[in-house]
Motif scaffolding. Structure first.
Motif, PDB file in Angstrom:
ATOM      1  N   LYS A 148       0.840  -1.186   0.000  1.00 48.03           N
ATOM      2  CA  LYS A 148       0.000   0.000   0.000  1.00 48.03           C
ATOM      3  C   LYS A 148       0.882   1.245   0.000  1.00 48.03           C
ATOM      4  O   LYS A 148       1.951   1.252   0.597  1.00 48.03           O
ATOM      5  CB  LYS A 148      -0.918   0.021   1.225  1.00 48.03           C
ATOM      6  CG  LYS A 148      -1.992  -1.055   1.228  1.00 48.03           C
ATOM      7  CD  LYS A 148      -2.906  -0.901   2.443  1.00 48.03           C
ATOM      8  CE  LYS A 148      -4.012  -1.936   2.427  1.00 48.03           C
ATOM      9  NZ  LYS A 148      -4.938  -1.776   3.590  1.00 48.03           N
ATOM     10  N   PHE A 149       0.397   2.283  -0.657  1.00 47.50           N
ATOM     11  CA  PHE A 149       1.150   3.529  -0.696  1.00 47.50           C
ATOM     12  C   PHE A 149       0.787   4.409   0.498  1.00 47.50           C
ATOM     13  O   PHE A 149      -0.385   4.725   0.727  1.00 47.50           O
ATOM     14  CB  PHE A 149       0.864   4.298  -1.990  1.00 47.50           C
ATOM     15  CG  PHE A 149       1.568   3.753  -3.184  1.00 47.50           C
ATOM     16  CD1 PHE A 149       2.904   4.021  -3.401  1.00 47.50           C
ATOM     17  CD2 PHE A 149       0.902   2.936  -4.101  1.00 47.50           C
ATOM     18  CE1 PHE A 149       3.575   3.502  -4.500  1.00 47.50           C
ATOM     19  CE2 PHE A 149       1.554   2.413  -5.198  1.00 47.50           C
ATOM     20  CZ  PHE A 149       2.898   2.698  -5.405  1.00 47.50           C
ATOM     21  N   TYR A 150       1.818   4.804   1.226  1.00 45.73           N
ATOM     22  CA  TYR A 150       1.650   5.738   2.328  1.00 45.73           C
ATOM     23  C   TYR A 150       2.388   7.050   2.047  1.00 45.73           C
ATOM     24  O   TYR A 150       2.314   7.980   2.846  1.00 45.73           O
ATOM     25  CB  TYR A 150       2.168   5.130   3.627  1.00 45.73           C
ATOM     26  CG  TYR A 150       1.285   4.035   4.163  1.00 45.73           C
ATOM     27  CD1 TYR A 150       0.245   4.317   5.057  1.00 45.73           C
ATOM     28  CD2 TYR A 150       1.460   2.713   3.767  1.00 45.73           C
ATOM     29  CE1 TYR A 150      -0.584   3.316   5.533  1.00 45.73           C
ATOM     30  CE2 TYR A 150       0.635   1.699   4.241  1.00 45.73           C
ATOM     31  CZ  TYR A 150      -0.379   2.008   5.127  1.00 45.73           C
ATOM     32  OH  TYR A 150      -1.203   1.007   5.592  1.00 45.73           O
ATOM     33  N   ALA A 151       3.103   7.101   0.942  1.00 47.07           N
ATOM     34  CA  ALA A 151       3.865   8.290   0.577  1.00 47.07           C
ATOM     35  C   ALA A 151       4.227   8.200  -0.893  1.00 47.07           C
ATOM     36  O   ALA A 151       4.084   7.147  -1.527  1.00 47.07           O
ATOM     37  CB  ALA A 151       5.136   8.389   1.419  1.00 47.07           C
ATOM     38  N   LEU A 152       4.702   9.298  -1.424  1.00 50.80           N
ATOM     39  CA  LEU A 152       5.239   9.314  -2.782  1.00 50.80           C
ATOM     40  C   LEU A 152       6.656   9.888  -2.721  1.00 50.80           C
ATOM     41  O   LEU A 152       6.928  10.799  -1.938  1.00 50.80           O
ATOM     42  CB  LEU A 152       4.366  10.154  -3.709  1.00 50.80           C
ATOM     43  CG  LEU A 152       2.976   9.589  -4.045  1.00 50.80           C
ATOM     44  CD1 LEU A 152       2.213  10.548  -4.940  1.00 50.80           C
ATOM     45  CD2 LEU A 152       3.075   8.217  -4.698  1.00 50.80           C
ATOM     46  N   PRO A 153       7.567   9.345  -3.550  1.00 50.30           N
ATOM     47  CA  PRO A 153       8.962   9.789  -3.515  1.00 50.30           C
ATOM     48  C   PRO A 153       9.172  11.090  -4.279  1.00 50.30           C
ATOM     49  O   PRO A 153       8.648  11.274  -5.374  1.00 50.30           O
ATOM     50  CB  PRO A 153       9.706   8.632  -4.194  1.00 50.30           C
ATOM     51  CG  PRO A 153       8.706   8.091  -5.169  1.00 50.30           C
ATOM     52  CD  PRO A 153       7.364   8.236  -4.509  1.00 50.30           C
TER      53      PRO A 153
END
Length: 448
Positions: A160-165
């Motif tokens: 799951k995505f909790y942030a974006l780089p």
């Protein structure tokens, strides 16, 4: 920038318009011109103000770790966001203390959105600090295909995505062309063994044994993690379930550090590490007293910004001797932005995030920082023609053997283990083989 900022349709207050029409109709045939004019004027004023009224903007609080010139880049980004739409007002605050931000969020007094490092994602997800972004990504059909794959993984925990780089941070091998030329070398090293042999030859010592010119990339410190990944090794499997310290690449990295330290002396190397200030005109590499340096794009930016007169080159970290298939190896790290799980304005924070990560904005933001953006289309922006060594770092960030450490909850504890065992090796208290065994066994215990 997304067109959704400009496609918002506004609903006219139908009842008010109808009432205005009735008033105008009733006054149109009156004999009192003054009364008619007043009615007409009032109606136009009321209708115009209501129709043109804009909804009150809601606040989006943006905290960030940067300060100084980098903080100014964040504030410029915030200003562009505020000018781009009529729904939100982002307010920035520099808070260069990650623990303070975390405590504020946990207490319900934190920002809507903030930045951090990818290594914290698993912990922040587990502790309920960071918001799961999957539902927003799916709802808006937000396209992630433009991100560098190894970099994109930095924002995920348990699929799951909790942030974006924001960026793709890889390190390269800088070298002093003059020092190499004086020693008879016409090209930088390509393999781990060439790096070690050249470093030993390039090291110059005084009569008392103290180091005058560094050979091996000891300053600002020995970066075992970067060397290991550059040589083609890794600490953990991609899924984070298996310790992988017991490998030829890891052993080669530890052995090179151990042998170089033993040859030139622990105390002599520590004196070098304590001298000068990193990214300062008196930094050994800036003064021509360091042959090889492992560092990131910020070093190139510093050299250019401060007009340092230095003839240097930049290449990828050498691969493990005898293993050309491991070329283009390296470790990717990223700074990230995440939305607080208890954010007061989640939708506003998500709109700010999408704006920031749009191709043009991410290019502008990262070029201003002297960083390499995480999106491929952003990398192609002409702005990076003016960022020193951007082409070299962009090429490294697309390396076929580039890896990222998986986001798992024991990651910070594993990092502590690596630091402790490496310190023991650096101080010559244990051999490379003993260090490998301890790293492997202690990490396996943490993964149970």
């Amino acid at each position: 920038m997304s067109n959704r900022y400009f496609n918002k349709s506004w609903m006219l207050p139908t009842a008010a318009v109808l009432m205005t029409t009735l008033v105008l109709s009733g006054c149109g045939g009156g004999n009192n011109a003054s009364s008619g004019n007043n009615a007409d004027t009032n109606a136009e004023g009321s209708s115009g103000n209501t129709a043109n009224a804009k909804p009150e903007k809601t606040k989006v609080s943006v905290w960030y770790l940067w300060g100084g010139a980098e903080g100014e880049q964040v504030e410029a980004l915030i200003k562009r966001f505020n000018e781009s739409q009529d729904l939100y007002t982002a307010e920035g605050l520099s808070v260069p203390d990650e623990q303070k931000i975390k405590v504020a969020i946990a207490g319900g007094d934190g920002p809507d959105i903030t930045d951090s490092f990818a290594s914290n994602i698993a912990q922040y997800a587990e502790e309920g600090i960071a918001l799961d972004l999957d539902s927003m990504i799916d709802r808006d059909a937000y396209d992630l295909s433009d991100f560098i794959p190894a970099t994109l993984e930095q924002g995920k925990y348990q699929d799951k995505f909790y942030a974006l780089p924001l960026n793709t941070t890889v390190r390269g091998l800088y070298y002093n062309k003059k020092l190499l030329s004086e020693a008879g070398y016409t090209a930088p090293p390509k393999t781990s063994q060439e790096l070690y042999d050249m470093a030993v030859k390039l090291t110059k010592t005084k009569a008392d044994g103290t180091i005058e010119v560094l050979g091996y990339p000891v300053y600002p410190n020995f970066d075992f993690e970067v060397l290991t990944h550059g040589f083609g090794g890794q600490f953990l499997s991609a899924d984070g379930k298996t310790a992988m310290f017991d490998s030829d690449a890891n052993l080669a990295a530890l052995t090179s550090v151990y042998d170089y330290t033993k040859l030139f002396g622990v105390d002599n190397i520590k004196k070098v590490q304590a001298s000068g200030k990193w990214l300062d005109p008196n930094d050994p590499f800036m003064t021509g007293k360091q042959a090889f340096r492992v560092d990131g794009s910020w070093l190139s930016t510093f050299i250019k910004t401060n007009n340092i007169d230095l003839d240097y080159g930049l290449v990828p970290i050498p691969y493990l001797d005898g293993h050309p298939e491991m070329a283009e190896s390296g470790e990717n790290q990223s700074s990230i932005f995440y939305i607080a799980n208890n954010a007061k304005n989640k939708e506003g924070a998500w709109e700010f995030m999408k704006f920031m990560y749009s191709s043009e904005e991410l290019a502008t933001f990262m070029a201003g920082m002297g960083n390499i953006p995480a999106r491929q289309s952003s990398m192609e922006n002409a702005l990076f023609d003016n960022v020193p060594d951007a082409a070299a770092f962009i090429a490294m960030s697309k390396g076929k053997n580039l890896k990222s450490l998986p986001n798992i909850t024991p990651l910070n504890d594993i990092s502590k283990v690596v630091k402790e065992e490496f310190e023991a090796l650096f101080n010559l208290k244990q051999t490379p083989e003993e260090t490998i065994q301890k790293l492997q066994s202690r990490t396996e215990d943490l993964l149970k």
